[in-house]
Motif scaffolding. Structure first.
Motif, PDB file in Angstrom:
ATOM      1  N   SER A   1      42.778  45.909  32.960  1.00  0.00           N
ATOM      2  CA  SER A   1      41.759  45.452  33.900  1.00  0.00           C
ATOM      3  C   SER A   1      41.111  46.630  34.607  1.00  0.00           C
ATOM      4  CB  SER A   1      42.406  44.534  34.940  1.00  0.00           C
ATOM      5  OG  SER A   1      41.528  44.315  36.031  1.00  0.00           O
TER       6      SER A   1
ATOM      7  N   ASP B   1      35.604  42.771  34.109  1.00  0.00           N
ATOM      8  CA  ASP B   1      36.529  42.320  33.064  1.00  0.00           C
ATOM      9  C   ASP B   1      35.927  41.188  32.237  1.00  0.00           C
ATOM     10  OD1 ASP B   1      38.231  44.175  34.150  1.00  0.00           O
ATOM     11  OD2 ASP B   1      39.507  42.726  35.171  1.00  0.00           O
ATOM     12  N   ALA B   2      35.195  40.281  32.907  1.00  0.00           N
ATOM     13  CA  ALA B   2      34.565  39.161  32.191  1.00  0.00           C
ATOM     14  C   ALA B   2      33.469  39.660  31.250  1.00  0.00           C
ATOM     15  CB  ALA B   2      33.984  38.163  33.193  1.00  0.00           C
TER      16      ALA B   2
ATOM     17  N   SER C   1      40.585  46.869  37.628  1.00  0.00           N
ATOM     18  CA  SER C   1      41.283  47.119  38.900  1.00  0.00           C
ATOM     19  C   SER C   1      42.358  48.191  38.752  1.00  0.00           C
ATOM     20  CB  SER C   1      41.904  45.831  39.438  1.00  0.00           C
ATOM     21  OG  SER C   1      42.869  45.313  38.548  1.00  0.00           O
TER      22      SER C   1
ATOM     23  N   LYS D   1      32.286  43.296  41.229  1.00  0.00           N
ATOM     24  CA  LYS D   1      33.719  43.007  41.342  1.00  0.00           C
ATOM     25  C   LYS D   1      34.459  43.391  40.059  1.00  0.00           C
ATOM     26  CE  LYS D   1      33.200  39.001  44.441  1.00  0.00           C
ATOM     27  NZ  LYS D   1      31.737  39.030  44.609  1.00  0.00           N
ATOM     28  N   THR D   2      35.736  43.669  40.203  1.00  0.00           N
ATOM     29  CA  THR D   2      36.553  43.988  39.027  1.00  0.00           C
ATOM     30  C   THR D   2      36.626  42.792  38.077  1.00  0.00           C
ATOM     31  OG1 THR D   2      38.554  43.406  40.279  1.00  0.00           O
ATOM     32  CG2 THR D   2      37.949  45.735  40.201  1.00  0.00           C
ATOM     33  N   VAL D   3      36.719  41.577  38.619  1.00  0.00           N
ATOM     34  CA  VAL D   3      36.788  40.390  37.737  1.00  0.00           C
ATOM     35  C   VAL D   3      35.485  40.224  36.954  1.00  0.00           C
ATOM     36  CG1 VAL D   3      38.511  39.143  39.087  1.00  0.00           C
ATOM     37  CG2 VAL D   3      36.095  38.864  39.647  1.00  0.00           C
ATOM     38  N   GLN D   4      34.373  40.616  37.567  1.00  0.00           N
ATOM     39  CA  GLN D   4      33.078  40.537  36.905  1.00  0.00           C
ATOM     40  C   GLN D   4      33.019  41.534  35.747  1.00  0.00           C
ATOM     41  OE1 GLN D   4      29.923  41.506  39.633  1.00  0.00           O
ATOM     42  NE2 GLN D   4      28.366  40.382  38.488  1.00  0.00           N
TER      43      GLN D   4
ATOM     44  N   GLY E   1      37.915  44.914  44.309  1.00  0.00           N
ATOM     45  CA  GLY E   1      39.064  44.498  43.525  1.00  0.00           C
ATOM     46  C   GLY E   1      39.864  43.421  44.223  1.00  0.00           C
ATOM     47  N   PRO E   2      40.979  43.012  43.632  1.00  0.00           N
ATOM     48  CA  PRO E   2      41.789  41.953  44.234  1.00  0.00           C
ATOM     49  C   PRO E   2      42.385  42.339  45.581  1.00  0.00           C
ATOM     50  CG  PRO E   2      42.890  42.935  42.330  1.00  0.00           C
ATOM     51  CD  PRO E   2      41.508  43.468  42.346  1.00  0.00           C
TER      52      PRO E   2
END
Length: 376
Positions: free
Chosen positions: A136, A95-96, A138, A90-93, A174-175
């Motif tokens: 990000s 970014d983290a 994303s 995932k994109t959030v993964q 992504g979102p």
């Protein structure tokens, strides 16, 4: 004088035409061979910038507390980060992970090493890009949006079929979409192919991931973007897939050949594209989290209209290895959920153009896609 000007204009026109061809990157260095993982330390050493610039190893957590993890050549302040591959990347993964690395180290790492299947390889590619590009991940989902070169990154597959080790994309959830970061900076700078690392993969996972490669080949070889470059790789990958999944090879030879099928299958879409199954599996992945390999299989079994010979051969492979695909995946979805999957799938424009040509919208409608999804 007029003749000279005309000649220069002709030359410019010829040069202009020539620059229309894509200048794609390829993996510059690759090691192949049983036991080649033992050379990793020597391969990384010349790429180390200094003792405060570590190598970060992103490793499938299935290898935590195993012999493979102990063999990773850590020195100085290198770090292993174990990551579950149960879900799509995932994109959030991404970014983290980038935030974590930037917080913990004053300098940029010497490199990122991905060890695992497509999920870990895609995470390694994405993290290496976002360490040098602001914002990000994303924001970079799409084609050729990355401006700055990534840091050095290495891919070490422990399962064969995705082609992630050789491709110029890293597919992320992504979102609001499932889409790759497709860029010239995505490709690995070094790949290590050790067939021994693919031992112990379950039969089902071996089949689903290998079918990702097989479907790459079918979609590339029957697509409107086909050319001699893609065809040469696609035909070789298809030949190897047939040997592995329809023949009776010894285990060691099967591992070798599937690893090379994955490589060739990934290369077959560098100058081409995938097609209907991949576009629709992105919808499944985005909404339901269905993993890429099995998602392709779930869709492909219903695509006789588009790939009659390919589906027939797929069914023979499935039968030979006694693979039972799950059913009822889309049985209880709402109309809104079908609309979400269809929207994600239909946004994969290059895939549809490759599969069906510029006028693909005359053939593919939301109703058509919903009728296929309802069979899954």
């Amino acid at each position: 004088m007029m003749e000279v000007k005309k000649e220069m204009q002709v030359k410019k026109a010829i040069v202009g035409k020539q620059t229309e061809f894509r200048n794609f990157p390829m993996v510059p260095r690759v090691v192949f061979g049983k036991g080649s993982f033992n050379q990793l330390g020597d391969i990384l050493m010349p790429k180390r910038k200094h003792s405060d610039a570590p190598f970060i190893f992103l490793v499938d957590d299935v290898f935590e507390n195993t012999e493979l993890a102990k063999r990773i050549p850590l020195i100085f302040n290198d770090q292993i980060i174990f990551i579950s591959a149960e879900e799509e990347p995932k994109t959030v993964q991404v970014d983290a992970l980038v935030d974590k690395i930037k917080r913990e180290y004053q300098d940029l790492p010497s490199g990122i090493v991905g060890i695992g299947g497509g999920t870990l390889l895609d995470l390694a590619k994405a993290v290496s890009i976002l360490l040098t590009n602001n914002g990000s991940s994303s924001e970079y989902q799409g084609w050729d949006l990355v401006q700055k070169p990534a840091i050095f990154h290495v891919g070490i597959p422990t399962i064969s079929g995705t082609g992630a080790e050789v491709s110029r994309t890293t597919v992320l959830l992504g979102p609001d979409k499932k889409l790759g970061i497709n860029s010239d900076h995505t490709t690995f700078g070094q790949v290590l192919l050790d067939p021994d690392l693919t031992q112990g993969v379950s039969k089902e996972q071996w089949f689903y991931t290998g079918m990702d490669c097989y479907i790459h080949c079918i979609e590339s070889l029957t697509g409107t973007f086909l050319n001699a470059f893609s065809q040469s790789y696609g035909e070789k990958a298809l030949e190897l897939c047939k040997e592995v999944y329809l023949g009776d090879l010894p285990a060691e030879e099967s591992r070798d050949k599937l690893m090379m099928a994955s490589w060739h299958g990934g290369m077959s879409i560098a100058y081409s594209q995938v097609g209907v199954a991949h576009a629709m599996s992105y919808g499944l992945g985005y909404l339901l989290g269905v993993k890429h390999g099995i998602g392709n299989c779930l869709v492909f079994q219903h695509l006789e209209e588009f790939y009659p010979e390919g589906v027939d051969l797929f069914n023979k492979m499935k039968e030979k290895h006694n693979i039972k695909l799950p059913t009822g995946i889309c049985a209880n979805l709402s109309e809104a959920e079908f609309e979400t999957m269809i929207s994600v799938a239909m946004n994969m424009v290059p895939l549809w153009e490759n599969a069906l040509g510029k006028n693909w919208r005359d053939i593919i409608t939301p109703e058509k896609l919903e009728s296929i999804y309802r069979k899954i």
